[in-house]
Design an enzyme around this catalytic site. Structure first.
Site, PDB file in Angstrom:
ATOM      1  N   CYS A  33       0.829  -1.211   0.000  1.00 16.30           N
ATOM      2  CA  CYS A  33       0.000   0.000   0.000  1.00 16.30           C
ATOM      3  C   CYS A  33       0.864   1.263   0.000  1.00 16.30           C
ATOM      4  O   CYS A  33       1.500   1.591   0.997  1.00 16.30           O
ATOM      5  CB  CYS A  33      -0.899  -0.048   1.242  1.00 16.30           C
ATOM      6  SG  CYS A  33      -1.720   1.490   1.640  1.00 16.30           S
ATOM      7  N   CYS A  36      -0.023   3.873   2.625  1.00 15.96           N
ATOM      8  CA  CYS A  36       0.408   3.459   3.970  1.00 15.96           C
ATOM      9  C   CYS A  36       1.819   3.969   4.264  1.00 15.96           C
ATOM     10  O   CYS A  36       2.144   4.291   5.403  1.00 15.96           O
ATOM     11  CB  CYS A  36       0.365   1.936   4.112  1.00 15.96           C
ATOM     12  SG  CYS A  36      -1.297   1.241   3.992  1.00 15.96           S
TER      13      CYS A  36
END
Length: 109
Positions: A33, A36
């Site tokens: 991700c 993230c």
């Protein structure tokens, strides 16, 4: 002194989060991700800034499907502010420093 961010698993969730004396910020993330990667430094900042009244843990979603399902994490990054068995607040998606601080201040003060 900062407690830092502790990485936990499904098996540790009850002990580290549900049985914690203080509120716990749970940061759900994934290695694949991109957003993230942007949130991780802010989660570390929260751990340092709020260490006197907040515990911060992170949980990778792929190896921990039980907690992800239980706390209805539909996208990452995601955060849940939990105290005991209660979700005090939740958010999904990237947030900036000011928004994260506001999010925490609203629920910790």
């Amino acid at each position: 002194m900062s407690k830092g961010v502790k990485t936990i698993t499904d098996a540790e969730f009850e002990t580290e989060v549900l049985q914690a004396e203080e509120p716990v910020l749970v940061y759900f993330w994934a290695s694949w991700c991109g957003p993230c990667q942007l949130m991780s430094p802010l989660v570390n900042l929260a751990a340092n800034t709020y260490s006197d009244r907040l515990k911060v843990v992170k949980m990778e979603i792929d190896p921990n499907p039980l907690t992800v399902k239980q706390y209805q994490v539909e996208g990452v990054p995601a955060i849940r502010l939990i105290q005991g068995n209660n979700i005090l607040a939740s958010a999904e998606g990237v947030m900036g420093k000011e928004k994260l601080i506001s999010f925490l201040d609203t629920h910790l003060n």
